[in-house]
Write a protein that holds these residues in place. Structure first.
Motif, PDB file in Angstrom:
ATOM      1  N   LEU A 179     -47.992  51.035  74.065  1.00  0.00           N
ATOM      2  CA  LEU A 179     -48.493  52.254  74.683  1.00  0.00           C
ATOM      3  C   LEU A 179     -48.679  52.046  76.181  1.00  0.00           C
ATOM      4  CD1 LEU A 179     -51.304  53.315  72.176  1.00  0.00           C
ATOM      5  CD2 LEU A 179     -49.285  54.664  72.761  1.00  0.00           C
ATOM      6  N   PRO A 180     -48.431  53.086  76.988  1.00  0.00           N
ATOM      7  CA  PRO A 180     -48.678  52.959  78.423  1.00  0.00           C
ATOM      8  C   PRO A 180     -50.177  52.736  78.689  1.00  0.00           C
ATOM      9  CG  PRO A 180     -47.488  55.002  77.935  1.00  0.00           C
ATOM     10  CD  PRO A 180     -47.939  54.431  76.640  1.00  0.00           C
ATOM     11  N   SER A 181     -50.491  52.006  79.760  1.00  0.00           N
ATOM     12  CA  SER A 181     -51.897  51.711  80.034  1.00  0.00           C
ATOM     13  C   SER A 181     -52.290  52.033  81.462  1.00  0.00           C
ATOM     14  CB  SER A 181     -52.181  50.235  79.752  1.00  0.00           C
ATOM     15  OG  SER A 181     -51.489  49.427  80.679  1.00  0.00           O
ATOM     16  N   HIS A 182     -51.371  52.646  82.203  1.00  0.00           N
ATOM     17  CA  HIS A 182     -51.666  52.971  83.601  1.00  0.00           C
ATOM     18  C   HIS A 182     -50.801  54.167  83.949  1.00  0.00           C
ATOM     19  CE1 HIS A 182     -51.767  52.502  88.040  1.00  0.00           C
ATOM     20  NE2 HIS A 182     -52.824  51.715  87.876  1.00  0.00           N
ATOM     21  N   ILE A 183     -51.274  55.047  84.827  1.00  0.00           N
ATOM     22  CA  ILE A 183     -50.527  56.261  85.157  1.00  0.00           C
ATOM     23  C   ILE A 183     -49.268  55.921  85.945  1.00  0.00           C
ATOM     24  CG2 ILE A 183     -50.600  58.352  86.566  1.00  0.00           C
ATOM     25  CD1 ILE A 183     -53.564  58.633  85.752  1.00  0.00           C
ATOM     26  N   LEU A 184     -49.402  55.059  86.924  1.00  0.00           N
ATOM     27  CA  LEU A 184     -48.272  54.738  87.801  1.00  0.00           C
ATOM     28  C   LEU A 184     -47.401  53.617  87.229  1.00  0.00           C
ATOM     29  CD1 LEU A 184     -46.830  54.882  90.605  1.00  0.00           C
ATOM     30  CD2 LEU A 184     -48.458  53.155  91.349  1.00  0.00           C
ATOM     31  N   VAL A 185     -48.033  52.596  86.741  1.00  0.00           N
ATOM     32  CA  VAL A 185     -47.319  51.425  86.218  1.00  0.00           C
ATOM     33  C   VAL A 185     -47.741  51.197  84.765  1.00  0.00           C
ATOM     34  CG1 VAL A 185     -46.611  50.023  88.172  1.00  0.00           C
ATOM     35  CG2 VAL A 185     -49.009  50.191  87.637  1.00  0.00           C
ATOM     36  N   PRO A 186     -47.105  51.944  83.860  1.00  0.00           N
ATOM     37  CA  PRO A 186     -47.568  51.968  82.467  1.00  0.00           C
ATOM     38  C   PRO A 186     -47.575  50.601  81.784  1.00  0.00           C
ATOM     39  CG  PRO A 186     -46.026  53.753  82.881  1.00  0.00           C
ATOM     40  CD  PRO A 186     -45.989  52.869  84.092  1.00  0.00           C
ATOM     41  N   ALA A 187     -46.810  49.646  82.319  1.00  0.00           N
ATOM     42  CA  ALA A 187     -46.776  48.323  81.688  1.00  0.00           C
ATOM     43  C   ALA A 187     -47.585  47.316  82.492  1.00  0.00           C
ATOM     44  CB  ALA A 187     -45.334  47.856  81.541  1.00  0.00           C
ATOM     45  N   ILE A 188     -48.609  47.793  83.171  1.00  0.00           N
ATOM     46  CA  ILE A 188     -49.414  46.923  84.028  1.00  0.00           C
ATOM     47  C   ILE A 188     -50.083  45.813  83.222  1.00  0.00           C
ATOM     48  CG2 ILE A 188     -51.570  48.237  83.885  1.00  0.00           C
ATOM     49  CD1 ILE A 188     -51.912  47.864  86.891  1.00  0.00           C
ATOM     50  N   THR A 214     -38.739  49.189  92.700  1.00  0.00           N
ATOM     51  CA  THR A 214     -39.730  49.356  91.641  1.00  0.00           C
ATOM     52  C   THR A 214     -40.933  48.459  91.921  1.00  0.00           C
ATOM     53  OG1 THR A 214     -40.185  49.252  89.276  1.00  0.00           O
ATOM     54  CG2 THR A 214     -38.713  47.563  90.161  1.00  0.00           C
ATOM     55  N   SER A 215     -42.080  48.907  91.483  1.00  0.00           N
ATOM     56  CA  SER A 215     -43.277  48.063  91.549  1.00  0.00           C
ATOM     57  C   SER A 215     -43.829  47.863  90.148  1.00  0.00           C
ATOM     58  CB  SER A 215     -44.339  48.720  92.439  1.00  0.00           C
ATOM     59  OG  SER A 215     -43.836  48.938  93.732  1.00  0.00           O
ATOM     60  N   ASP A 216     -42.953  48.019  89.155  1.00  0.00           N
ATOM     61  CA  ASP A 216     -43.441  48.061  87.781  1.00  0.00           C
ATOM     62  C   ASP A 216     -43.758  46.694  87.192  1.00  0.00           C
ATOM     63  OD1 ASP A 216     -43.524  50.731  87.615  1.00  0.00           O
ATOM     64  OD2 ASP A 216     -41.644  50.979  86.534  1.00  0.00           O
ATOM     65  N   ILE A 217     -43.292  45.627  87.854  1.00  0.00           N
ATOM     66  CA  ILE A 217     -43.592  44.306  87.320  1.00  0.00           C
ATOM     67  C   ILE A 217     -44.684  43.692  88.197  1.00  0.00           C
ATOM     68  CG2 ILE A 217     -42.651  42.033  86.762  1.00  0.00           C
ATOM     69  CD1 ILE A 217     -39.872  43.564  86.599  1.00  0.00           C
ATOM     70  N   GLU A 218     -45.872  43.691  87.655  1.00  0.00           N
ATOM     71  CA  GLU A 218     -47.043  43.120  88.337  1.00  0.00           C
ATOM     72  C   GLU A 218     -47.295  43.758  89.698  1.00  0.00           C
ATOM     73  OE1 GLU A 218     -46.863  38.873  88.316  1.00  0.00           O
ATOM     74  OE2 GLU A 218     -46.276  38.794  86.207  1.00  0.00           O
ATOM     75  N   LEU A 219     -46.836  44.980  89.879  1.00  0.00           N
ATOM     76  CA  LEU A 219     -47.030  45.728  91.131  1.00  0.00           C
ATOM     77  C   LEU A 219     -46.414  45.038  92.342  1.00  0.00           C
ATOM     78  CD1 LEU A 219     -50.575  47.336  90.705  1.00  0.00           C
ATOM     79  CD2 LEU A 219     -48.446  48.550  91.062  1.00  0.00           C
ATOM     80  N   ASP A 220     -45.467  44.131  92.088  1.00  0.00           N
ATOM     81  CA  ASP A 220     -44.695  43.534  93.178  1.00  0.00           C
ATOM     82  C   ASP A 220     -43.463  44.394  93.420  1.00  0.00           C
ATOM     83  OD1 ASP A 220     -46.319  41.443  93.684  1.00  0.00           O
ATOM     84  OD2 ASP A 220     -45.177  39.974  92.511  1.00  0.00           O
ATOM     85  N   ARG A 221     -43.194  44.729  94.664  1.00  0.00           N
ATOM     86  CA  ARG A 221     -42.044  45.570  94.950  1.00  0.00           C
ATOM     87  C   ARG A 221     -40.752  44.762  94.846  1.00  0.00           C
ATOM     88  NH1 ARG A 221     -40.888  50.535  98.437  1.00  0.00           N
ATOM     89  NH2 ARG A 221     -38.791  50.165  99.184  1.00  0.00           N
ATOM     90  N   VAL A 222     -39.792  45.300  94.077  1.00  0.00           N
ATOM     91  CA  VAL A 222     -38.461  44.706  93.976  1.00  0.00           C
ATOM     92  C   VAL A 222     -37.469  45.775  94.389  1.00  0.00           C
ATOM     93  CG1 VAL A 222     -36.737  43.682  92.448  1.00  0.00           C
ATOM     94  CG2 VAL A 222     -39.163  43.328  91.984  1.00  0.00           C
TER      95      VAL A 222
END
Lengths: 495, 214
Positions: A153-162, B190-198
């Motif tokens: 399940l997503p857990s964050h609005i911007l980065v659902p896989a945070i 993307t910043s989807d992996i640990e909020l690091d920009r790639v």
């Protein structure tokens, strides 16, 4: 997995779910790293604009204007979208929206659609509804893909896989990509660039083949009928441009009055959200365009509890939200509990005020959400549309504890006080009684001071036990403050 | 009752506290934010902010443009390039026709065919200095949206200082909402992996911006 990720239905109330989450050390480390990274960057991006307070106030005012005249703007929007070649549908609730979208996809004869990350479709459980009709919805946002492939399940609005770190993401890709299309490269490591490349290759063939795209929208401009989607990866552009049919499901509160209004939100949203001056890609479209992009465009306007929220004069400010997620990243409760504990598509402080209003507070989880906060106010500070989240939290707590008038599915009704808050109500009644009677209050405090050795050191008995389960009880002083103060001032006066 | 009537009826009942005679524009919206943050050198700022997001920025003048474009395609090793119908004739004049295949931006070209093309060269509608943004509006020198999306290498030409504005607020009045618009600020990321920009997911992973001084 059938395109369906899990569901939030039947989730335990916030305190129970959060208790499990805070014990998960990996989750806490992932969350702490991510939220701290982004909050510092956001502060720097915001500090670049000396007129941030004015932009924030204007954003709030534009949304308030919209909400106070929502019927006017929705009718105007419908007119403009229709004139530009779009077809507008209205959905009072999730089931209706899902029915409409499912029927539209079936009409095309397709069994597969591609999706841009969308909070509204997450909220209504569209993927699950489509799966029941035998239609697979492929999520194309990288994080949504991670969530979908991980059956999560997503857990964050911007980065659902945070809640996933790079090692976990690598394992999910290596294990599950092959089941749904092109497999991950055999040599895949956990380097973010390699993971992004694997996602690119996996999704490319789906983009090129897709006939139907499904999206949400960040803004809908009433004056022009224009929809706006902001994104980073280009998956949004793919979904909005390549398919023949585009279906956008958008909450009715996403309308803004004028084209000019975008100058405010296109400054505040990216800086609040990804902490960038501007997100890499923003797509704007008005109906359909000959020879460019989808030939058929459907807009589904979604209520699903928004009008109930609008009916609450204190709570309606939650509808200003532009889903930036800045409030999640600064929240001490979110940082420790994670997104899943909030039990809906909307985690964090905004979820704690939005979910109980969209769904009502009848359920145990929804009634517990207004308490998922320490009321520290950091969320209000960073909110780019100045939603006073603590004010709404307190308002909703009052509603849960005392009951009162609410609107449920468009009908005015009164809810009864929630069960389980008897101790809280009794304590408040006792406090009111004592605060009205200074003599009794003084006597009580002196008694507590004299008998303090008899009081429990760490936890309260009875209904107070829940409160002290996660806190130490403050020590009772030997002498009440008011006695000490009187003694002290008397001494100084020489009396 | 239609769903439309249900939703609009609920909205109207929910707003019972709003005076009937109140008109939308009477709800005050104070726009005392800055029209622009007044950069001293907008073109310089545009270049700097584009570079911040890993766009590759080049500068030249009208005379040097064909050579520069030819060099960028050659360095990339491009064997094919999508050409919007209204791309100024001279821009590709130095690109050898025998080694670099021209693919027209035509409705008959499928997305899968575009996927096999190496590069695309376009103009733009406007560029925004403060945010490091290029806006495409599907004009004749830009073509359909997919042409700048599917190929992995996008060369975009900005005429400076004519096409550069300082702020988002200055760009919007120059753009027509009737046209499909794509705002581009750096390459796909993307910043989807640990909020690091790639940099580089689905859109063109290499964005080259050519600032042509007129």
């Amino acid at each position: 997995m059938s395109g369906a990720t899990g569901t939030y239905l039947g989730m335990p109330p916030f305190p129970r779910a959060a208790k499990d989450a805070v014990r998960d050390a990996t989750l806490r480390a992932n969350l702490r790293h991510a939220t701290h990274t982004i909050r510092d960057k956001r502060a720097a991006a915001v500090a670049e604009l000396p007129d941030w307070p004015e932009l924030r106030a204007a954003g709030a005012a534009i949304k308030d204007r919209t909400l106070r005249h929502l019927d006017h703007y929705l009718v105007q929007l419908e007119e403009r979208v229709t004139a530009a070649g779009g077809v507008v549908h209205w959905a009072a609730d999730a089931a209706e929206a899902n029915r409409i979208v499912t029927a539209l996809v079936k009409e095309t004869g397709e069994r597969e659609v591609i999706k841009v990350k969308s909070m509204a479709t997450q909220e209504i459980g569209l993927n699950e509804a489509l799966a029941k009709a035998g239609i697979r919805a492929n999520e194309t946002d990288l994080a949504e893909l991670i969530v979908q492939l991980g059956d999560d399940l997503p857990s964050h609005i911007l980065v659902p896989a945070i809640h996933r770190n790079r090692g976990e993401i690598r394992d999910i890709f290596a294990r599950n990509m092959a089941r749904w299309g092109r497999a991950a490269p055999e040599t895949l490591t956990d380097a973010p660039a390699e993971l992004a490349e694997a996602a690119r290759l996996h999704l490319r063939e789906k983009f090129l083949r897709a006939k139907v795209g499904i999206s949400g929208a960040n803004f809908m401009v009433a004056e022009t009928g224009t929809l706006v989607v902001v994104e980073s990866e280009g998956n949004g552009r793919m979904c909005l441009t390549l398919p023949e049919t585009l279906i956008s499901v958008v909450g009715i509160e996403k309308v803004v009055p004028s084209w000019q209004d975008l100058e405010v939100f296109l400054q505040t949203l990216p800086r609040s959200s990804t902490a960038e001056r501007m997100n890499p890609y923003t797509s704007m479209w008005t109906g359909t365009t000959d020879g460019d992009g989808p030939r058929v465009f459907h807009l589904v306007l979604l209520d699903n509890g928004r009008t109930d929220t609008l009916a609450d004069e204190v709570g309606r400010q939650a509808l200003r939200c532009i889903r930036c997620s800045a409030c999640l990243n600064v929240c001490p409760v979110y940082e420790r509990a994670g997104g899943h504990a909030y039990g809906s598509a909307y985690p964090g402080p905004i979820g704690a005020i939005l979910t109980p209003q969209l769904r009502g507070t009848a359920g145990e989880l929804d009634a517990s959400l207004p308490y998922a906060s320490s009321l520290c106010g950091a969320c209000y500070e960073v909110c780019p549309v100045a939603i006073d989240i603590p004010e709404v939290l307190v308002h909703l707590r009052e509603r849960v504890v005392q009951g009162g008038p609410v609107t449920v599915r468009g009908t005015r009704t009164r809810i009864r006080p929630a069960k389980g808050h008897a101790a809280e109500r009794a304590a408040l009644r006792a406090a009111t009684w004592a605060l009205d009677r200074p003599g009794a209050m003084r006597a009580g405090q002196r008694l507590a001071g004299r008998s303090r050795r008899l009081l429990p050191r760490r936890s309260l008995p009875g209904p107070g036990r829940a409160w002290t389960a996660s806190r130490d009880l403050p020590a009772v002083p030997a002498e009440p403050f008011r006695d000490w103060w009187q003694r002290r001032t008397r001494g100084e006066d020489g009396r | 009752m239609s769903a439309r009537d249900v939703v609009l009826g609920r909205v109207r009942r929910a707003l019972a506290d709003v005076p009937r005679e109140e008109r939308p524009e009477q709800v005050p919206v104070v726009r005392d934010y800055l029209a622009s943050h007044s950069p001293a050198d907008p073109v310089g700022m545009l270049a700097e902010h584009l570079a911040d997001y890993r766009a590759l920025v080049h500068r030249t003048d009208a005379g040097g443009l064909p050579e520069l474009i030819a060099r960028l395609l050659a360095e990339r090793g491009s064997g094919s390039v999508v050409v919007p119908a209204g791309l100024p004739k001279g821009w590709l004049s130095a690109v050898p026709a025998d080694t670099v295949r021209r693919v027209p931006d035509a409705p008959s070209v499928t997305a899968a065919e575009l996927d096999a093309v190496d590069s695309v060269v376009t103009g733009c509608a406007v560029a925004i200095a403060e945010t490091g943004t290029i806006v495409l509006d599907g004009g004749p020198d830009q073509g359909r949206r997919r042409t700048t999306l599917v190929p992995d290498h996008h060369v975009v030409v900005v005429r400076v200082p004519d096409q550069v504005v300082e702020s988002v607020g200055q760009a919007l009045p120059l753009l027509s909402p009737v046209r499909p618009l794509t705002w581009i600020s750096g390459p796909s990321a993307t910043s989807d992996i640990e909020l690091d920009r790639v940099e580089g997911v689905h859109g063109p992973r290499t964005l080259e911006v050519v600032l042509v001084r007129e």
